[in-house]
Write an enzyme that holds these catalytic residues in place. Structure first.
Site, PDB file in Angstrom:
ATOM      1  N   GLU A  33       0.848  -1.191   0.000  1.00 52.37           N
ATOM      2  CA  GLU A  33       0.000   0.000   0.000  1.00 52.37           C
ATOM      3  C   GLU A  33       0.885   1.243   0.000  1.00 52.37           C
ATOM      4  OE1 GLU A  33      -2.330   2.692  -0.489  1.00 52.37           O
ATOM      5  OE2 GLU A  33      -3.372   0.753  -0.360  1.00 52.37           O
ATOM      6  N   SER A 122      -9.674   3.274  -7.691  1.00 53.71           N
ATOM      7  CA  SER A 122      -9.963   4.254  -8.742  1.00 53.71           C
ATOM      8  C   SER A 122      -9.563   5.645  -8.295  1.00 53.71           C
ATOM      9  CB  SER A 122     -11.458   4.227  -9.087  1.00 53.71           C
ATOM     10  OG  SER A 122     -12.238   4.580  -7.947  1.00 53.71           O
ATOM     11  N   GLY A 162     -22.001  13.589  -6.534  1.00 59.34           N
ATOM     12  CA  GLY A 162     -22.566  14.931  -6.637  1.00 59.34           C
ATOM     13  C   GLY A 162     -23.822  15.101  -5.813  1.00 59.34           C
ATOM     14  N   HIS A 407     -44.182  -4.480  13.569  1.00 61.82           N
ATOM     15  CA  HIS A 407     -44.946  -3.226  13.547  1.00 61.82           C
ATOM     16  C   HIS A 407     -44.658  -2.445  14.820  1.00 61.82           C
ATOM     17  CE1 HIS A 407     -48.211  -0.395  12.847  1.00 61.82           C
ATOM     18  NE2 HIS A 407     -48.575  -0.595  14.116  1.00 61.82           N
TER      19      HIS A 407
END
Length: 420
Positions: A33, A122, A162, A407
Protein backbone atom coordinates in the site's frame (compact mmCIF):
# COMPACT_ATOMS: atom_id res chain seq x y z
CA UNK A 1 13.95 -12.33 -3.49
CA UNK A 2 11.03 -12.98 -1.14
CA UNK A 3 8.65 -15.77 -2.06
CA UNK A 4 5.09 -15.93 -0.76
CA UNK A 5 1.77 -17.55 -1.70
CA UNK A 6 -0.13 -14.41 -2.64
CA UNK A 7 0.81 -10.82 -3.45
CA UNK A 8 -1.83 -8.08 -3.23
CA UNK A 9 -1.29 -4.57 -4.58
CA UNK A 10 -3.54 -2.13 -2.74
CA UNK A 11 -4.99 -2.23 0.80
CA UNK A 12 -8.45 -0.81 0.16
CA UNK A 13 -11.70 -2.74 0.82
CA UNK A 14 -10.89 -5.36 -1.81
CA UNK A 15 -7.22 -5.70 -0.95
CA UNK A 16 -7.44 -5.98 2.81
CA UNK A 17 -10.45 -8.30 2.56
CA UNK A 18 -8.51 -10.57 0.18
CA UNK A 19 -5.52 -10.55 2.53
CA UNK A 20 -7.58 -11.31 5.61
CA UNK A 21 -9.58 -14.08 3.94
CA UNK A 22 -6.52 -15.68 2.29
CA UNK A 23 -4.54 -15.62 5.54
CA UNK A 24 -7.37 -17.34 7.38
CA UNK A 25 -7.24 -20.08 4.76
CA UNK A 26 -3.55 -20.64 5.49
CA UNK A 27 -1.95 -18.64 2.67
CA UNK A 28 1.08 -16.42 3.27
CA UNK A 29 0.26 -12.94 1.99
CA UNK A 30 2.32 -9.86 1.16
CA UNK A 31 0.20 -6.74 0.62
CA UNK A 32 1.52 -3.40 -0.68
CA UNK A 33 0.00 0.00 0.00
CA UNK A 34 1.54 3.27 -1.17
CA UNK A 35 -0.81 5.46 0.85
CA UNK A 36 -3.04 4.90 3.88
CA UNK A 37 -4.62 1.49 4.39
CA UNK A 38 -8.37 1.41 3.86
CA UNK A 39 -8.27 2.91 0.39
CA UNK A 40 -10.44 5.68 -1.03
CA UNK A 41 -13.59 4.48 0.73
CA UNK A 42 -12.25 4.73 4.25
CA UNK A 43 -9.93 7.72 3.90
CA UNK A 44 -11.52 10.11 1.41
CA UNK A 45 -14.71 8.43 0.20
CA UNK A 46 -17.73 6.69 1.63
CA UNK A 47 -16.76 6.78 5.32
CA UNK A 48 -15.81 10.50 5.55
CA UNK A 49 -18.85 11.34 3.43
CA UNK A 50 -21.14 9.45 5.83
CA UNK A 51 -19.74 11.35 8.80
CA UNK A 52 -20.89 14.47 6.94
CA UNK A 53 -24.28 12.93 6.21
CA UNK A 54 -24.85 12.20 9.90
CA UNK A 55 -23.59 15.54 11.25
CA UNK A 56 -25.72 18.60 11.91
CA UNK A 57 -23.10 21.23 11.15
CA UNK A 58 -19.96 21.59 9.04
CA UNK A 59 -17.79 22.00 12.14
CA UNK A 60 -19.25 18.88 13.74
CA UNK A 61 -18.73 16.93 10.51
CA UNK A 62 -15.04 17.81 10.34
CA UNK A 63 -14.56 16.93 14.00
CA UNK A 64 -16.31 13.56 13.63
CA UNK A 65 -14.38 12.74 10.44
CA UNK A 66 -11.11 13.39 12.30
CA UNK A 67 -12.18 10.85 14.92
CA UNK A 68 -13.87 8.15 12.83
CA UNK A 69 -11.38 7.77 9.97
CA UNK A 70 -8.27 7.12 12.14
CA UNK A 71 -10.27 4.72 14.31
CA UNK A 72 -11.37 2.65 11.32
CA UNK A 73 -7.91 2.87 9.74
CA UNK A 74 -6.46 1.42 12.93
CA UNK A 75 -8.98 -1.39 12.63
CA UNK A 76 -7.75 -2.22 9.13
CA UNK A 77 -4.13 -2.13 10.31
CA UNK A 78 -5.17 -4.57 13.02
CA UNK A 79 -6.59 -6.93 10.39
CA UNK A 80 -3.34 -6.70 8.43
CA UNK A 81 -1.29 -7.55 11.53
CA UNK A 82 -2.37 -11.19 11.18
CA UNK A 83 0.75 -13.41 11.39
CA UNK A 84 0.13 -14.67 7.86
CA UNK A 85 0.12 -11.15 6.39
CA UNK A 86 3.07 -8.86 5.69
CA UNK A 87 2.17 -5.23 5.02
CA UNK A 88 4.71 -3.35 2.90
CA UNK A 89 4.21 0.40 2.85
CA UNK A 90 5.18 1.48 -0.62
CA UNK A 91 4.05 1.52 -4.25
CA UNK A 92 4.46 -1.77 -6.04
CA UNK A 93 4.86 -2.47 -9.74
CA UNK A 94 5.18 -5.62 -11.80
CA UNK A 95 8.59 -7.00 -12.70
CA UNK A 96 6.99 -9.91 -14.55
CA UNK A 97 3.80 -11.99 -14.34
CA UNK A 98 4.85 -13.49 -10.99
CA UNK A 99 6.98 -10.78 -9.40
CA UNK A 100 6.69 -7.22 -8.12
CA UNK A 101 9.15 -4.67 -6.82
CA UNK A 102 8.48 -1.74 -4.51
CA UNK A 103 9.69 1.85 -4.39
CA UNK A 104 10.18 1.63 -0.63
CA UNK A 105 12.61 -1.28 -0.85
CA UNK A 106 15.97 -1.79 -2.52
CA UNK A 107 15.53 -1.79 -6.29
CA UNK A 108 17.08 -5.21 -6.73
CA UNK A 109 14.69 -6.91 -4.28
CA UNK A 110 11.58 -8.50 -5.69
CA UNK A 111 8.61 -10.35 -4.23
CA UNK A 112 7.43 -13.47 -6.02
CA UNK A 113 4.19 -15.43 -5.82
CA UNK A 114 2.21 -17.80 -7.99
CA UNK A 115 -0.83 -15.53 -7.60
CA UNK A 116 -1.07 -11.74 -7.64
CA UNK A 117 -4.18 -9.63 -6.99
CA UNK A 118 -4.40 -6.03 -8.21
CA UNK A 119 -6.68 -3.98 -5.96
CA UNK A 120 -5.59 -0.42 -6.66
CA UNK A 121 -9.06 1.13 -6.80
CA UNK A 122 -9.96 4.25 -8.74
CA UNK A 123 -9.33 7.98 -8.94
CA UNK A 124 -11.24 11.09 -9.95
CA UNK A 125 -12.16 11.30 -13.61
CA UNK A 126 -11.54 14.93 -14.56
CA UNK A 127 -13.40 16.27 -17.57
CA UNK A 128 -11.31 18.32 -20.04
CA UNK A 129 -13.28 21.51 -19.39
CA UNK A 130 -11.69 24.86 -20.14
CA UNK A 131 -10.52 26.42 -16.90
CA UNK A 132 -10.53 23.14 -14.95
CA UNK A 133 -7.24 24.24 -13.38
CA UNK A 134 -9.08 27.09 -11.63
CA UNK A 135 -8.16 26.92 -7.91
CA UNK A 136 -11.88 26.90 -7.08
CA UNK A 137 -12.22 23.45 -8.68
CA UNK A 138 -11.82 20.45 -6.36
CA UNK A 139 -12.65 16.77 -6.41
CA UNK A 140 -14.37 14.98 -3.53
CA UNK A 141 -11.08 14.70 -1.62
CA UNK A 142 -10.49 18.42 -1.95
CA UNK A 143 -14.02 19.20 -0.80
CA UNK A 144 -13.59 17.05 2.31
CA UNK A 145 -10.34 18.89 3.08
CA UNK A 146 -11.98 22.33 3.13
CA UNK A 147 -11.71 23.94 6.55
CA UNK A 148 -14.36 26.59 5.87
CA UNK A 149 -17.89 26.13 4.57
CA UNK A 150 -18.30 27.59 1.07
CA UNK A 151 -21.09 30.13 0.76
CA UNK A 152 -21.79 29.03 -2.82
CA UNK A 153 -21.03 25.50 -4.00
CA UNK A 154 -21.43 24.40 -7.62
CA UNK A 155 -21.35 20.70 -8.41
CA UNK A 156 -20.64 19.38 -11.90
CA UNK A 157 -22.33 16.00 -12.13
CA UNK A 158 -25.50 14.59 -10.58
CA UNK A 159 -24.28 11.07 -9.93
CA UNK A 160 -23.87 9.51 -6.50
CA UNK A 161 -20.97 11.73 -5.38
CA UNK A 162 -22.57 14.93 -6.64
CA UNK A 163 -25.97 14.24 -5.15
CA UNK A 164 -24.66 13.20 -1.74
CA UNK A 165 -22.52 16.31 -1.39
CA UNK A 166 -25.33 18.52 -2.71
CA UNK A 167 -27.64 17.23 0.00
CA UNK A 168 -25.03 17.51 2.77
CA UNK A 169 -23.68 20.98 1.98
CA UNK A 170 -27.16 22.38 1.46
CA UNK A 171 -28.05 21.19 4.96
CA UNK A 172 -24.89 22.85 6.32
CA UNK A 173 -26.04 26.16 4.80
CA UNK A 174 -24.24 26.43 1.46
CA UNK A 175 -26.07 27.72 -1.59
CA UNK A 176 -25.86 24.65 -3.85
CA UNK A 177 -26.22 24.39 -7.63
CA UNK A 178 -25.94 21.05 -9.44
CA UNK A 179 -25.10 21.06 -13.16
CA UNK A 180 -25.78 17.85 -15.10
CA UNK A 181 -25.42 17.01 -18.80
CA UNK A 182 -28.05 14.24 -18.71
CA UNK A 183 -31.80 14.83 -18.43
CA UNK A 184 -32.00 13.16 -15.02
CA UNK A 185 -29.83 12.59 -11.97
CA UNK A 186 -28.57 9.24 -10.68
CA UNK A 187 -28.71 7.19 -13.92
CA UNK A 188 -28.40 3.86 -12.09
CA UNK A 189 -31.61 4.60 -10.21
CA UNK A 190 -35.11 4.10 -11.60
CA UNK A 191 -35.92 7.33 -13.45
CA UNK A 192 -39.24 7.77 -11.65
CA UNK A 193 -37.55 7.47 -8.24
CA UNK A 194 -34.64 9.70 -9.32
CA UNK A 195 -36.99 12.42 -10.58
CA UNK A 196 -39.06 12.40 -7.38
CA UNK A 197 -35.92 12.65 -5.25
CA UNK A 198 -34.53 15.49 -7.37
CA UNK A 199 -37.82 17.38 -7.24
CA UNK A 200 -37.92 17.02 -3.46
CA UNK A 201 -34.36 18.34 -3.10
CA UNK A 202 -35.20 21.13 -5.53
CA UNK A 203 -38.26 22.09 -3.50
CA UNK A 204 -36.06 22.29 -0.43
CA UNK A 205 -33.64 24.75 -2.00
CA UNK A 206 -31.05 22.99 -4.17
CA UNK A 207 -30.82 24.39 -7.71
CA UNK A 208 -30.55 21.89 -10.57
CA UNK A 209 -29.49 22.71 -14.10
CA UNK A 210 -30.26 19.56 -16.07
CA UNK A 211 -29.32 18.90 -19.70
CA UNK A 212 -26.57 21.49 -19.28
CA UNK A 213 -22.98 21.12 -20.47
CA UNK A 214 -20.20 23.09 -18.79
CA UNK A 215 -17.93 24.57 -21.46
CA UNK A 216 -15.91 26.99 -19.34
CA UNK A 217 -15.37 27.03 -15.58
CA UNK A 218 -15.26 30.83 -15.66
CA UNK A 219 -18.99 30.80 -16.48
CA UNK A 220 -19.79 29.29 -13.08
CA UNK A 221 -20.46 31.69 -10.23
CA UNK A 222 -19.42 29.87 -7.08
CA UNK A 223 -16.80 29.94 -4.33
CA UNK A 224 -16.04 26.23 -4.73
CA UNK A 225 -16.72 23.97 -7.70
CA UNK A 226 -16.86 20.22 -7.17
CA UNK A 227 -15.91 18.03 -10.13
CA UNK A 228 -18.17 15.03 -9.53
CA UNK A 229 -18.04 13.47 -12.98
CA UNK A 230 -17.20 9.92 -11.98
CA UNK A 231 -14.12 7.85 -11.29
CA UNK A 232 -11.69 5.87 -13.42
CA UNK A 233 -9.61 2.75 -12.67
CA UNK A 234 -6.19 3.47 -11.15
CA UNK A 235 -3.55 1.59 -13.17
CA UNK A 236 -0.77 4.14 -13.66
CA UNK A 237 2.63 3.09 -12.34
CA UNK A 238 1.85 -0.63 -12.14
CA UNK A 239 4.01 -1.46 -15.18
CA UNK A 240 1.19 -3.55 -16.63
CA UNK A 241 3.09 -3.52 -19.93
CA UNK A 242 5.09 -6.53 -18.77
CA UNK A 243 1.86 -8.51 -18.56
CA UNK A 244 1.01 -7.58 -22.12
CA UNK A 245 -2.61 -6.89 -21.27
CA UNK A 246 -4.87 -4.51 -23.19
CA UNK A 247 -6.98 -2.23 -21.02
CA UNK A 248 -10.68 -1.79 -21.75
CA UNK A 249 -11.81 1.51 -23.36
CA UNK A 250 -12.68 2.87 -19.89
CA UNK A 251 -9.16 2.08 -18.65
CA UNK A 252 -10.23 -0.98 -16.67
CA UNK A 253 -8.36 -4.28 -16.46
CA UNK A 254 -10.42 -6.97 -18.25
CA UNK A 255 -11.23 -10.00 -16.08
CA UNK A 256 -13.36 -13.13 -16.21
CA UNK A 257 -16.06 -14.10 -13.72
CA UNK A 258 -13.41 -15.26 -11.24
CA UNK A 259 -11.71 -11.85 -11.59
CA UNK A 260 -8.65 -13.37 -13.25
CA UNK A 261 -7.08 -11.14 -15.93
CA UNK A 262 -8.14 -12.49 -19.32
CA UNK A 263 -5.55 -11.26 -21.79
CA UNK A 264 -2.18 -11.63 -20.05
CA UNK A 265 0.49 -12.61 -22.59
CA UNK A 266 2.09 -15.10 -20.19
CA UNK A 267 0.39 -18.49 -20.48
CA UNK A 268 0.93 -19.26 -16.78
CA UNK A 269 -0.19 -15.83 -15.55
CA UNK A 270 -2.31 -16.07 -12.42
CA UNK A 271 -3.06 -12.39 -11.91
CA UNK A 272 -6.39 -11.06 -10.73
CA UNK A 273 -7.97 -7.60 -10.61
CA UNK A 274 -10.69 -6.83 -8.06
CA UNK A 275 -12.70 -3.75 -7.14
CA UNK A 276 -12.84 -0.46 -9.03
CA UNK A 277 -9.74 -1.25 -11.09
CA UNK A 278 -11.70 -3.83 -13.14
CA UNK A 279 -14.52 -1.33 -13.74
CA UNK A 280 -17.31 -3.86 -13.27
CA UNK A 281 -19.10 -2.71 -10.13
CA UNK A 282 -17.46 0.31 -8.55
CA UNK A 283 -18.70 -0.23 -5.01
CA UNK A 284 -16.72 -1.04 -1.85
CA UNK A 285 -18.94 -4.01 -0.99
CA UNK A 286 -18.54 -5.35 -4.53
CA UNK A 287 -14.75 -5.19 -4.11
CA UNK A 288 -14.95 -7.16 -0.87
CA UNK A 289 -17.00 -9.95 -2.43
CA UNK A 290 -14.83 -10.01 -5.55
CA UNK A 291 -11.89 -10.52 -3.18
CA UNK A 292 -13.58 -13.61 -1.74
CA UNK A 293 -14.30 -14.99 -5.23
CA UNK A 294 -10.71 -14.44 -6.40
CA UNK A 295 -9.19 -16.11 -3.34
CA UNK A 296 -11.66 -18.99 -3.65
CA UNK A 297 -10.55 -19.48 -7.25
CA UNK A 298 -6.92 -19.50 -6.16
CA UNK A 299 -7.80 -22.16 -3.57
CA UNK A 300 -9.82 -24.20 -6.06
CA UNK A 301 -13.07 -23.59 -4.22
CA UNK A 302 -16.51 -22.69 -5.55
CA UNK A 303 -18.99 -20.28 -3.98
CA UNK A 304 -22.52 -19.06 -4.55
CA UNK A 305 -21.91 -15.31 -4.58
CA UNK A 306 -24.49 -13.59 -6.79
CA UNK A 307 -22.70 -10.70 -8.47
CA UNK A 308 -25.77 -10.12 -10.64
CA UNK A 309 -27.62 -9.07 -7.49
CA UNK A 310 -25.70 -6.01 -6.28
CA UNK A 311 -27.54 -3.54 -4.04
CA UNK A 312 -26.39 0.09 -3.90
CA UNK A 313 -27.32 3.18 -1.91
CA UNK A 314 -27.15 6.95 -2.30
CA UNK A 315 -26.97 8.76 1.02
CA UNK A 316 -28.83 11.92 0.19
CA UNK A 317 -31.53 13.18 2.56
CA UNK A 318 -33.74 11.26 2.18
CA UNK A 319 -31.55 8.41 0.99
CA UNK A 320 -32.15 6.25 -2.08
CA UNK A 321 -31.23 2.67 -2.88
CA UNK A 322 -31.66 0.07 -5.57
CA UNK A 323 -31.12 -3.55 -6.53
CA UNK A 324 -31.87 -5.11 -9.88
CA UNK A 325 -32.92 -3.42 -13.13
CA UNK A 326 -34.80 -0.14 -13.48
CA UNK A 327 -38.24 -0.06 -15.06
CA UNK A 328 -36.73 1.55 -18.16
CA UNK A 329 -34.25 -1.32 -18.45
CA UNK A 330 -36.99 -3.91 -18.10
CA UNK A 331 -38.96 -2.20 -20.85
CA UNK A 332 -35.93 -1.90 -23.11
CA UNK A 333 -35.18 -5.61 -22.67
CA UNK A 334 -38.76 -6.53 -23.48
CA UNK A 335 -39.11 -8.25 -20.10
CA UNK A 336 -42.58 -8.93 -18.77
CA UNK A 337 -43.02 -7.54 -15.27
CA UNK A 338 -45.45 -6.19 -12.72
CA UNK A 339 -44.64 -3.02 -10.75
CA UNK A 340 -45.81 -2.80 -7.13
CA UNK A 341 -45.62 0.56 -5.35
CA UNK A 342 -45.74 1.74 -1.76
CA UNK A 343 -45.25 5.13 -0.10
CA UNK A 344 -43.62 6.35 3.09
CA UNK A 345 -46.59 8.63 3.79
CA UNK A 346 -48.77 5.54 4.38
CA UNK A 347 -46.39 4.05 6.96
CA UNK A 348 -46.95 4.66 10.66
CA UNK A 349 -43.27 4.59 11.63
CA UNK A 350 -42.35 7.03 8.86
CA UNK A 351 -45.02 9.48 10.00
CA UNK A 352 -43.94 9.12 13.63
CA UNK A 353 -40.35 9.87 12.58
CA UNK A 354 -41.42 12.90 10.57
CA UNK A 355 -40.07 11.18 7.44
CA UNK A 356 -43.14 10.95 5.19
CA UNK A 357 -41.29 11.59 1.92
CA UNK A 358 -40.52 8.46 -0.06
CA UNK A 359 -41.63 5.87 -2.58
CA UNK A 360 -40.78 2.25 -3.31
CA UNK A 361 -41.12 0.34 -6.58
CA UNK A 362 -40.94 -3.45 -6.50
CA UNK A 363 -40.62 -5.30 -9.81
CA UNK A 364 -41.94 -8.84 -10.10
CA UNK A 365 -41.93 -11.35 -12.96
CA UNK A 366 -45.11 -13.02 -14.26
CA UNK A 367 -43.79 -16.15 -12.49
CA UNK A 368 -43.99 -14.20 -9.20
CA UNK A 369 -40.19 -13.88 -8.71
CA UNK A 370 -38.82 -10.61 -7.34
CA UNK A 371 -36.76 -8.90 -10.06
CA UNK A 372 -35.66 -5.75 -8.26
CA UNK A 373 -36.48 -2.80 -6.04
CA UNK A 374 -35.78 0.93 -6.29
CA UNK A 375 -36.72 3.35 -3.54
CA UNK A 376 -36.10 6.68 -1.87
CA UNK A 377 -37.02 7.60 1.65
CA UNK A 378 -35.71 7.26 5.20
CA UNK A 379 -33.62 4.07 5.57
CA UNK A 380 -34.32 3.03 1.97
CA UNK A 381 -30.97 1.20 1.93
CA UNK A 382 -32.07 -1.12 4.74
CA UNK A 383 -35.28 -2.01 2.92
CA UNK A 384 -33.49 -2.63 -0.37
CA UNK A 385 -30.96 -4.82 1.44
CA UNK A 386 -33.85 -7.04 2.56
CA UNK A 387 -35.01 -7.30 -1.05
CA UNK A 388 -31.48 -8.22 -2.12
CA UNK A 389 -31.46 -11.13 0.33
CA UNK A 390 -34.87 -12.29 -0.91
CA UNK A 391 -33.66 -12.15 -4.51
CA UNK A 392 -30.59 -14.23 -3.68
CA UNK A 393 -32.95 -16.88 -2.30
CA UNK A 394 -35.32 -16.60 -5.30
CA UNK A 395 -38.21 -15.59 -3.08
CA UNK A 396 -41.63 -15.08 -4.68
CA UNK A 397 -43.91 -12.12 -4.09
CA UNK A 398 -46.46 -14.32 -2.36
CA UNK A 399 -43.78 -15.72 -0.05
CA UNK A 400 -42.78 -12.16 0.87
CA UNK A 401 -46.41 -11.25 1.56
CA UNK A 402 -46.62 -14.20 3.99
CA UNK A 403 -43.56 -13.09 5.98
CA UNK A 404 -44.26 -11.35 9.30
CA UNK A 405 -42.76 -7.85 9.60
CA UNK A 406 -42.45 -6.02 12.92
CA UNK A 407 -44.95 -3.23 13.55
CA UNK A 408 -44.33 -0.34 13.52
CA UNK A 409 -41.26 -0.39 11.26
CA UNK A 410 -40.28 1.05 7.91
CA UNK A 411 -39.90 -2.51 6.60
CA UNK A 412 -43.69 -2.67 6.47
CA UNK A 413 -43.43 -0.43 3.40
CA UNK A 414 -42.00 -3.42 1.54
CA UNK A 415 -44.68 -5.76 2.85
CA UNK A 416 -47.31 -3.22 1.85
CA UNK A 417 -45.94 -3.19 -1.71
CA UNK A 418 -46.09 -6.99 -1.81
CA UNK A 419 -49.70 -7.01 -0.67
CA UNK A 420 -50.96 -4.27 -3.00
Amino acid sequence: MTTTDLIIIGAGPGGYRAAEYAARQGLKVVIFEGSEVGGTCLNVGCIPTKTYVHSATFAEARERMAQVVPQLRAGVEGILSHPGITLVRGKAQFADAHSVCCDAIAANETFTADNIIIATGSETKWLPIKGADDPRVVDSTGLLNLDTLPKRLAIIGAGVIGMEFASVFHRFGSEVTVIEYLKECLPALDSDIAKRLRKYLEKNGITFKMKTAVENISDIEADVILMATGRKPRTEGLNLEVLGITLAPNGAIPVDDNYQIVNCKSSDCKCYAIGDVNGRQMLAHAAEMQAVRAVNHILGRTDNIRFDIMPAAIFTSPEAACVGPTEDQLKAAGSAYICKKAFWRANGKALAMGESEGMLKLFVSPEDLILGCHAYGAHAADIVQEVSVLMCKQTTLHELADMVHIHPTLSEILKNAAEN
